[in-house]
Write a protein that holds these residues in place. Structure first.
Motif, PDB file in Angstrom:
ATOM      1  N   HIS A   1      16.938 -48.441  -7.044  1.00 10.48           N
ATOM      2  CA  HIS A   1      16.749 -48.043  -8.926  1.00 10.48           C
ATOM      3  C   HIS A   1      15.551 -48.778  -8.235  1.00 10.48           C
ATOM      4  O   HIS A   1      15.081 -48.924  -9.511  1.00 10.48           O
ATOM      5  CB  HIS A   1      17.594 -49.338  -8.327  1.00 10.48           C
ATOM      6  CG  HIS A   1      19.407 -49.771  -8.556  1.00 10.48           C
ATOM      7  ND1 HIS A   1      19.536 -49.059  -8.908  1.00 10.48           N
ATOM      8  CD2 HIS A   1      19.822 -50.597  -6.878  1.00 10.48           C
ATOM      9  CE1 HIS A   1      20.338 -49.392  -9.184  1.00 10.48           C
ATOM     10  NE2 HIS A   1      21.099 -50.250  -7.405  1.00 10.48           N
ATOM     11  N   CYS A   2      14.390 -48.426  -7.793  1.00  8.78           N
ATOM     12  CA  CYS A   2      12.952 -48.285  -7.479  1.00  8.78           C
ATOM     13  C   CYS A   2      12.401 -46.767  -7.915  1.00  8.78           C
ATOM     14  O   CYS A   2      11.461 -46.596  -8.757  1.00  8.78           O
ATOM     15  CB  CYS A   2      12.519 -49.091  -6.785  1.00  8.78           C
ATOM     16  SG  CYS A   2      10.484 -48.881  -6.667  1.00  8.78           S
TER      17      CYS A   2
ATOM     18  N   THR B   1      18.555 -56.734  -2.954  1.00  4.35           N
ATOM     19  CA  THR B   1      19.420 -56.311  -3.990  1.00  4.35           C
ATOM     20  C   THR B   1      20.361 -57.272  -4.151  1.00  4.35           C
ATOM     21  O   THR B   1      21.246 -57.678  -3.228  1.00  4.35           O
ATOM     22  CB  THR B   1      20.056 -54.987  -3.926  1.00  4.35           C
ATOM     23  OG1 THR B   1      19.640 -54.311  -3.779  1.00  4.35           O
ATOM     24  CG2 THR B   1      21.670 -54.882  -4.417  1.00  4.35           C
ATOM     25  N   ILE B   2      21.396 -58.023  -5.353  1.00  6.78           N
ATOM     26  CA  ILE B   2      22.148 -59.112  -5.344  1.00  6.78           C
ATOM     27  C   ILE B   2      23.256 -58.164  -6.072  1.00  6.78           C
ATOM     28  O   ILE B   2      22.945 -57.889  -7.020  1.00  6.78           O
ATOM     29  CB  ILE B   2      21.001 -60.117  -6.102  1.00  6.78           C
ATOM     30  CG1 ILE B   2      20.386 -60.898  -5.642  1.00  6.78           C
ATOM     31  CG2 ILE B   2      22.573 -60.859  -6.256  1.00  6.78           C
ATOM     32  CD1 ILE B   2      19.119 -61.909  -6.476  1.00  6.78           C
ATOM     33  N   ASP B   3      24.609 -58.274  -4.956  1.00  4.25           N
ATOM     34  CA  ASP B   3      25.443 -57.147  -5.708  1.00  4.25           C
ATOM     35  C   ASP B   3      26.581 -58.537  -6.260  1.00  4.25           C
ATOM     36  O   ASP B   3      26.086 -59.064  -6.384  1.00  4.25           O
ATOM     37  CB  ASP B   3      26.568 -57.160  -4.610  1.00  4.25           C
ATOM     38  CG  ASP B   3      27.454 -56.056  -4.739  1.00  4.25           C
ATOM     39  OD1 ASP B   3      27.266 -55.841  -6.401  1.00  4.25           O
ATOM     40  OD2 ASP B   3      27.600 -55.160  -4.486  1.00  4.25           O
TER      41      ASP B   3
ATOM     42  N   LYS C   1      20.993 -65.480  -8.890  1.00  3.09           N
ATOM     43  CA  LYS C   1      22.228 -64.995  -9.345  1.00  3.09           C
ATOM     44  C   LYS C   1      21.516 -64.941 -10.299  1.00  3.09           C
ATOM     45  O   LYS C   1      21.091 -64.912 -11.145  1.00  3.09           O
ATOM     46  CB  LYS C   1      22.903 -65.960  -8.029  1.00  3.09           C
ATOM     47  CG  LYS C   1      23.764 -67.192  -8.871  1.00  3.09           C
ATOM     48  CD  LYS C   1      24.424 -67.823  -7.942  1.00  3.09           C
ATOM     49  CE  LYS C   1      24.618 -68.987  -9.213  1.00  3.09           C
ATOM     50  NZ  LYS C   1      25.750 -70.013  -8.204  1.00  3.09           N
ATOM     51  N   GLN C   2      23.146 -63.843 -10.517  1.00  2.00           N
ATOM     52  CA  GLN C   2      23.642 -63.665 -12.194  1.00  2.00           C
ATOM     53  C   GLN C   2      23.694 -64.320 -12.683  1.00  2.00           C
ATOM     54  O   GLN C   2      23.977 -65.592 -12.520  1.00  2.00           O
ATOM     55  CB  GLN C   2      24.682 -62.769 -12.408  1.00  2.00           C
ATOM     56  CG  GLN C   2      25.173 -61.056 -11.766  1.00  2.00           C
ATOM     57  CD  GLN C   2      26.173 -60.636 -11.850  1.00  2.00           C
ATOM     58  OE1 GLN C   2      26.881 -61.218 -10.966  1.00  2.00           O
ATOM     59  NE2 GLN C   2      25.726 -59.761 -12.502  1.00  2.00           N
TER      60      GLN C   2
ATOM     61  N   CYS D   1      24.063 -52.047  -7.058  1.00  2.00           N
ATOM     62  CA  CYS D   1      25.043 -51.882  -5.984  1.00  2.00           C
ATOM     63  C   CYS D   1      23.858 -52.146  -4.649  1.00  2.00           C
ATOM     64  O   CYS D   1      23.132 -51.588  -4.799  1.00  2.00           O
ATOM     65  CB  CYS D   1      25.723 -50.503  -5.736  1.00  2.00           C
ATOM     66  SG  CYS D   1      26.356 -49.931  -4.075  1.00  2.00           S
ATOM     67  N   ASP D   2      24.820 -53.160  -4.206  1.00  2.18           N
ATOM     68  CA  ASP D   2      24.466 -53.257  -1.861  1.00  2.18           C
ATOM     69  C   ASP D   2      24.248 -51.810  -1.703  1.00  2.18           C
ATOM     70  O   ASP D   2      25.598 -51.684  -0.721  1.00  2.18           O
ATOM     71  CB  ASP D   2      24.891 -54.178  -1.535  1.00  2.18           C
ATOM     72  CG  ASP D   2      23.346 -54.472  -0.182  1.00  2.18           C
ATOM     73  OD1 ASP D   2      22.798 -53.589  -0.044  1.00  2.18           O
ATOM     74  OD2 ASP D   2      23.993 -55.385   0.432  1.00  2.18           O
ATOM     75  N   VAL D   3      23.467 -51.457  -1.186  1.00  2.41           N
ATOM     76  CA  VAL D   3      23.701 -49.895  -0.431  1.00  2.41           C
ATOM     77  C   VAL D   3      24.540 -50.327   1.130  1.00  2.41           C
ATOM     78  O   VAL D   3      24.633 -49.205   1.650  1.00  2.41           O
ATOM     79  CB  VAL D   3      22.595 -49.053  -0.119  1.00  2.41           C
ATOM     80  CG1 VAL D   3      22.371 -47.967  -1.956  1.00  2.41           C
ATOM     81  CG2 VAL D   3      21.610 -49.134   0.985  1.00  2.41           C
TER      82      VAL D   3
END
Length: 764
Positions: free
Chosen positions: A155-156, A403-405, A462-463, A517-519
């Motif tokens: 994502h970066c 990353t925050i899913d 968080k969202q 997405c948290d890989v």
């Protein structure tokens, strides 16, 4: 916290002290960078020399700090921060470009994208080669993009491959726009969503990754404003700002949403990606100017990094300012005879500004640089500006990416040690509050050795939608936005409100937050009991190239549910299924597909019994449209969605979605053997990831199908029984008594055998 800090900006202006000009020391001591005949061997090709007709400007690589391009009467590329003599950059002769004028430059991770004579050319830094970009049909003047230096994560790093190109100054509806995601080698024509409703001149188009928006700068009647592509900002424009001359747009590195708009007589800033744009205030001694326009100054060269900005005027004045939260005006550092028509400035590191002037060496046909390095902190100390109220600000999340899913949160911590007797206010902000919400709690966390209080700032992220405190019209990831399932980016910044300009070395803390997405997240099938545990199958045998047969009437490799022409042997992959363990129970909606085409199973519920209000999706339609394994969170439409316009025409079809609000189950036919299933979560609100897993099921103990039809079987056996009884009594009467008794015993035994078979038939 921000509201409490607002009055301090005014107080700081009146408290700022500057020494009289007569006592001021020189800003820096010039020295020439000269490496005699030692020149870089790269980027030297025969061809036409590039040139730039606008004000000299240095474009640094945001991530690879020693790489930069000097744009002036000659274009010079340095790989060592101008620490060696340079030869002019040329475009190869085989492109047949005469008088190659550069109008715009953008760095990607591995290339430099040049706009030369209204066309796109790409210089590959790693391979030292030039290419003419493909896909750009119309003439263009500018190329824009951004860079992400936080992490190599997808994502970066994907940001470093993107670019937009266009012709500035044309009618906004008629100007072609092109987009690249290949570091400039290929472009495709791009039509932003909002462009059809815009009216005016195209000032620029930008991908604001820190806001997850495409922004278009619209110019009309000497005013400019931004239009945005996605909810909620697509419902209105940013506030208009003055556009009295052609302004250059400088997006500062760091993904903080800070944009600087500048021309010779104009200097403005936005700290929220163009939504609000304000003039930058200037301070000369005790005099404060609301804008550059109120002075007699003309900007010659400007430079900015993640936290600082500076500019040099044509009258040899150097101004410096902070890009921190609620920062004050830019102040004049002093005057020194530094300006020439070829001079440009560049930040080398935090608090160190280089003033660079190229000098042509006629004999060696190269350029040396006169470098004058300004130590900002030393100059501010000399000027006796207010001392920084904070001794230390730190956090382990600085310059990191997280990353925050979906439905997850992140806890981060920052620490601050103020000067004795001071009470600075730490502030936490995010660049994309429409997507990412935060909660910050400040508390005491002990004392230092000299008795100073240490403070801890606990930050929960968080969202925004899941905080439940913002109006749905504000949040970009609410159901109202129809985009909660789309990943976004935001940058967290922790800084000190109204921080003194002397806090040069006290950098704000920043981290890039990906709501996506948290890989590292995956789903695993829970296995409480296996066929090997029950000794139905042998683990050692499974590891030794074990195979099994799929009957031709039970499978279809095309996944159409129709019998095939021949049996098929399948090799069992034991390693793929071992070492799984339970992590968490997933209650989201998911679907299963037998990977080898077996169709000897069905589903318990139908569309009607599952209480669907619209026609549900199924594997047949998905495979027909997109092929096997295509059913996913990206294309899933719930049959309970009132906005789904598919009417419920076939209520008796199987409902092939498991989990979620129903108690749907799979029902296996009477076939013993191994099934290999592909499972994927289709609920778009469970995770940003496309979560899938493969697992095997062994079905055993299934009784075979009945070989006879039940009613005829019973009638036939009843007829045989009656006839047997009749013959058992009639024949002995006809024959000799002894022979008759023997015959009767035979038929009685025959009757018992028939009755046993009848009972077996009934049980089956």
């Amino acid at each position: 916290m921000q509201a409490l800090g607002m009055p301090r900006a005014v107080l700081m202006l009146s408290a700022l002290m500057v020494l009289p000009a007569a006592r001021a020391q020189p800003l820096c001591k010039p020295h020439k960078i000269r490496t005699e005949k030692v020149f870089p061997t790269t980027h030297r090709v025969p061809g036409e020399k590039l040139y730039y007709i606008d004000t000299p400007h240095i474009v640094p690589h945001p991530c690879r700090k020693k790489i930069a391009v000097y744009l002036g009467s000659q274009v010079l590329l340095t790989m060592d921060n101008f620490e060696s003599s340079l030869t002019p950059l040329s475009i190869p002769a085989y492109f047949s470009v005469l008088t190659p004028e550069v109008t715009s430059v953008h760095f990607t991770e591995h290339t430099i994208i040049f706009v030369i004579n209204e066309a796109i050319y790409v210089l590959n830094l790693d391979e030292d080669s030039w290419d003419l970009s493909n896909g750009v049909i119309e003439q263009v003047s500018h190329v824009t993009g951004d860079n992400c230096c936080y992490s190599p994560q997808y994502h970066c790093s994907i940001i470093n491959t993107m670019a937009l190109t266009y012709m500035q100054g044309g009618n906004i509806k008629q100007t072609p726009i092109y987009r690249s995601d290949s570091e400039g080698f290929y472009f495709d024509e791009f039509t932003p969503q909002q462009i059809s409703r815009l009216d005016g001149t195209l000032g620029g188009i930008f991908h604001f990754h820190s806001l997850s928006e495409i922004g278009i700068m619209v110019i009309k009647n000497n005013k400019a404003m931004f239009s945005y592509s996605d909810h909620p900002l697509n419902r209105s424009f940013g506030l208009a700002f003055d556009y009295n001359e052609t302004l250059k747009v400088l997006i500062t590195p760091g993904q903080k949403g800070i944009i600087i708009f500048w021309g010779k007589r104009s200097l403005q800033i936005s700290r929220n990606t163009g939504q609000l744009v304000d003039p930058i205030r200037l301070q000369d001694g005790q005099t404060v100017y609301y804008s550059l326009y109120e002075t007699n100054l003309e900007i010659h060269s400007i430079a900015a990094n993640e936290n600082e900005v500076a500019f040099l005027t044509t009258s040899n004045s150097l101004y410096y300012g902070s890009l921190g939260i609620l920062s004050g005006p830019m102040i004049k550092l002093g005057d020194q005879n530094l300006w020439t028509k070829d001079t440009a400035i560049k930040f080398t590191e935090v608090g160190l500004l280089d003033v660079l002037t190229p000098h042509y060496d006629q004999k060696l046909r190269s350029y040396d640089f006169v470098k004058c390095s300004v130590n900002i902190q030393a100059k501010l100390t000399e000027m006796m500006v207010d001392v920084c109220k904070v001794e230390l600000l730190y956090g382990d999340f600085e310059n990191q990416m997280y990353t925050i899913d979906m439905n997850s949160e992140l806890q981060l911590h920052a620490f601050m040690i103020p000067r004795l007797g001071k009470s600075p206010v730490p502030v936490a902000m995010v660049s994309n509050p429409h997507s990412l919400g935060l909660e910050a709690i400040l508390s005491e966390a002990g004392y230092t050795y000299d008795g100073n209080t240490k403070y801890r700032l606990d930050i929960t992220l968080k969202q925004q939608h899941h905080w439940g405190r913002a109006d749905p019209n504000f949040t970009s990831n609410s159901p109202l936005a129809c985009s909660i399932e789309k990943p976004t980016l935001s940058t967290l910044t922790v800084d000190i409100a109204n921080k003194e300009i002397s806090c040069v070395d006290l950098k704000p803390l920043s981290a890039l937050i990906s709501l996506g997405c948290d890989v590292n997240k995956k789903i695993i099938i829970q296995k409480e009991v296996t066929a090997c545990d029950e000794q139905i199958l042998d683990a050692e045998e499974l590891q030794q190239n074990y195979s099994y047969i799929l009957e031709k009437e039970a499978h279809d490799p095309r996944f159409l549910g129709k019998p095939t022409d021949a049996d098929r042997e399948i090799l069992y992959n034991y390693q793929q299924w071992e070492n799984n363990k339970f992590v968490e129970e997933v209650d989201a909606e998911f679907v299963l597909l037998e990977m080898n085409g077996l169709f000897t199973y069905s589903y318990l519920l139908t569309a009607k019994t599952a209480h669907c209000i619209t026609q549900p999706q199924n594997w047949t339609s998905n495979i027909k449209d997109s092929g096997p394994y295509s059913w996913s969170r990206e294309n899933y439409i719930s049959c309970y969605d009132p906005e789904n316009d598919a009417p419920l025409l076939w209520p008796d079809v199987e409902y092939q979605v498991l989990g979620g609000p129903t108690e749907n189950k799979m029902v296996f036919n009477k076939r013993n053997g191994i099934y290999v299933f592909f499972a994927t979560i289709v609920d778009p609100y469970y995770s940003y990831c496309r979560l899938s897993v493969s697992f095997s099921v062994y079905v055993y103990g299934a009784l075979p199908e009945r070989m006879f039809v039940e009613a005829p079987c019973i009638l036939l056996l009843e007829f045989i029984a009656v006839m047997t009884i009749f013959l058992a009594y009639i024949i002995p009467k006809i024959l000799h008594p002894e022979r008759g008794a023997e015959t009767r015993r035979f038929w009685v035994a025959f009757w018992y055998r028939c009755r046993a078979r009848l009972q077996a038939c009934m049980r089956s």
